[in-house]
Motif scaffolding. Structure first.
Motif, PDB file in Angstrom:
ATOM      1  N   LYS A   1     -14.646  -2.023  86.512  1.00  0.00           N
ATOM      2  CA  LYS A   1     -13.981  -2.590  85.329  1.00  0.00           C
ATOM      3  C   LYS A   1     -14.601  -3.958  85.064  1.00  0.00           C
ATOM      4  CE  LYS A   1      -9.334  -3.059  83.456  1.00  0.00           C
ATOM      5  NZ  LYS A   1      -9.651  -2.417  82.198  1.00  0.00           N
TER       6      LYS A   1
ATOM      7  N   SER B   1     -16.713  -7.942  77.207  1.00  0.00           N
ATOM      8  CA  SER B   1     -17.056  -6.641  76.645  1.00  0.00           C
ATOM      9  C   SER B   1     -18.177  -6.001  77.465  1.00  0.00           C
ATOM     10  CB  SER B   1     -17.502  -6.847  75.206  1.00  0.00           C
ATOM     11  OG  SER B   1     -18.404  -5.845  74.843  1.00  0.00           O
ATOM     12  N   VAL B   2     -18.135  -4.682  77.567  1.00  0.00           N
ATOM     13  CA  VAL B   2     -19.191  -3.998  78.315  1.00  0.00           C
ATOM     14  C   VAL B   2     -20.508  -4.057  77.551  1.00  0.00           C
ATOM     15  CG1 VAL B   2     -17.625  -2.428  79.476  1.00  0.00           C
ATOM     16  CG2 VAL B   2     -18.648  -1.740  77.326  1.00  0.00           C
TER      17      VAL B   2
ATOM     18  N   SER C   1     -15.707   2.187  76.845  1.00  0.00           N
ATOM     19  CA  SER C   1     -15.313   0.929  76.189  1.00  0.00           C
ATOM     20  C   SER C   1     -13.799   0.811  76.063  1.00  0.00           C
ATOM     21  CB  SER C   1     -15.991   0.796  74.836  1.00  0.00           C
ATOM     22  OG  SER C   1     -16.001   2.007  74.164  1.00  0.00           O
TER      23      SER C   1
ATOM     24  N   ASN D   1     -12.946  -0.493  79.307  1.00  0.00           N
ATOM     25  CA  ASN D   1     -13.903  -1.578  79.585  1.00  0.00           C
ATOM     26  C   ASN D   1     -14.555  -1.403  80.965  1.00  0.00           C
ATOM     27  OD1 ASN D   1     -14.814  -3.700  77.977  1.00  0.00           O
ATOM     28  ND2 ASN D   1     -14.107  -5.162  79.514  1.00  0.00           N
TER      29      ASN D   1
END
Ligand code: ZN
Ligand code: ZN
Ligand code: ZN
Length: 448
Positions: A144, A149-150, A173, A176
């Motif tokens: 995680k 943001s990824v 997403s 996340n």
């Protein structure tokens, strides 16, 4: 599978070429009139695969053949495991039939074109596919990504370096989460295929990974750009752009002031050239007044040029020295010389001398000097109005005076004194019998 030029549909059988791990293979197509398309048979399983209306499309055949290979390899590894288990259970059974059965695993029944391949080739292919299959089994480890943001807060560019040790394989997403797979991933061969393998599981607790996470959270000023996330790079670019903007403004201001300074310097040079080549009357007073007004060099230059062309005349501003010189010029050379030098050198006019330069007057005594006369003369010469005392700081008292006489010239000639209305210069010895009153001009005239 690469883009090929469009060919017109045809019903004539074609030869289709496909690049495989073993090299280019050729397939003969046949036209199916009912479907208006060409078909070819798979060389591994014999299944018919569409080859397009012109008989030149290898796309479907390529896909099918890859899945065929995978299925074959799976079957082969299954056979091998089975054989190993049988061998473990019954070690006395001869192993020849097992080898035969594992060999027949590749020989899929129904294949129209049997594949002539050597045992070594078979082995390398199966190893490769085994590896592929095994890695596919490990789903990787999901982390995680709490940093942000990824998409924006992970330094993807890190993976340009192949030694980093892992790579992101998928993203979620919504939660996340980024799924990573270690380069040492062992796949599902260890057991449960739905769980990550040991190297993948250990990845998040590795020092390198922790460093990457730490840098994604907070970046130091000396961190290599390579380790920055996209968002950190954006922030850096924004900061640099602000600095560029500030420096651009500073540069523009500097350019402007530079231009101004250059103009001033060239004006100063022209002033110096003018002073060196021309005699400007009253130069000191012109510059003094220009400084007092705060005039620019350009303005001073204009004034000097106008003075030279007799279009401008500086007024007033004489200092003591100029007044003294003018007075001496008038006293020795006369008013006409003063007038000439006033025009040529900027000395004062006669009227200014009269107004500004008060000359002390020494009254000669007609007979024996009286104390009144002496006092009057001292008053005339040392009165602060006539001769201002020198200024001493921190001193309220007036300084004393010293009088010295030297080389007094005597002119043996009588002279009329208008202040006393008397004739001066008579011999004291021979005229001692006459009273000084008698020698007053008025009494002489009256006496006649
Ligand atoms: Zn097939
Ligand atoms: Zn793994
Ligand atoms: Zn005498």
């Amino acid at each position: 599978m690469s883009s090929k030029p469009r060919v017109k549909p045809t019903s004539v059988p074609q030869v289709l070429q496909l690049s495989t791990p073993d090299g280019i293979r050729e397939y003969q197509t046949r036209y199916i009139a009912a479907k208006r398309t060409h078909e070819v048979d798979c060389d591994l399983c014999g299944m018919s695969v569409t080859a397009g209306t012109a008989g030149n499309s290898d796309y479907r055949l390529g896909l099918h053949r890859t899945s065929c290979l995978l299925a074959q390899a799976k079957e082969q590894s299954k056979q091998a495991r089975l054989a190993a288990r049988q061998q473990a259970q019954a070690p006395l059974i001869p192993s020849a039939p097992q080898e035969e059965s594992s060999d027949t695993g590749l020989e899929t029944p129904g294949a129209t074109t049997p594949r002539p391949s050597s045992p070594i080739e078979k082995q390398s292919l199966s190893c490769y596919l085994d590896e592929l299959e095994d890695k596919k089994g490990c789903p990787g480890i999901g982390v995680k990504w709490t940093t942000g943001s990824v998409w924006g807060d992970y330094p993807y560019i890190l993976h340009e370096n192949p030694d980093i040790g892992w790579e992101p394989i998928s993203f979620d997403s919504q939660t996340n989460t980024i799924y990573f797979r270690s380069d040492r991933c062992k796949g599902s061969s260890q057991g449960n295929s739905t769980k990550a393998c040991q190297p993948c599981k250990q990845l998040p607790s590795s020092v390198t990974f922790a460093n990457v996470q730490e840098r994604a959270k907070e970046v130091k000023s000396h961190t290599n750009l390579r380790y920055l996330t996209s968002r950190q790079k954006d922030a850096l670019i924004a900061k640099l752009l602000r600095q560029v903007e500030i420096m651009r403004t500073q540069l523009n201001n500097t350019k402007k002031s530079n231009k101004r300074n250059n103009t001033q310097i060239s004006d100063f040079k022209r002033i110096i050239a003018l002073i060196a080549s021309e005699e400007v009357a009253g130069l000191r007073r012109i510059l003094e007044q220009a400084l007092a007004r705060g005039s620019s060099p350009r303005k001073v230059l204009v004034i000097l040029e106008r003075t030279l062309r007799k279009l401008y005349r500086v007024r007033g501003g004489f200092n003591e020295r100029e007044l003294d010189i003018s007075f001496l010029v008038k006293a020795i050379g006369g008013p006409k010389l003063l007038y000439a030098l006033q025009k040529a050198l900027g000395l004062t006019s006669v009227s200014t001398i009269r107004r500004r330069h008060r000359v002390p007057k020494l009254l000669p005594s007609l007979a024996t000097p009286t104390s009144e006369e002496v006092h009057a003369n001292i008053q005339a010469f040392f009165c602060p109005d006539i001769k201002p005392p020198p200024k001493f700081p921190n001193c309220s008292e007036l300084p004393g005076n010293v009088m010295m006489f030297d080389g007094v010239a005597l002119e043996g000639r009588p002279r009329y004194c208008p202040d006393r209305d008397a004739i001066l210069g008579l011999c004291r010895e021979h005229s001692s019998r006459m009273g000084p009153i008698d020698w007053k001009v008025s009494s002489v005239i009256q006496g006649q």
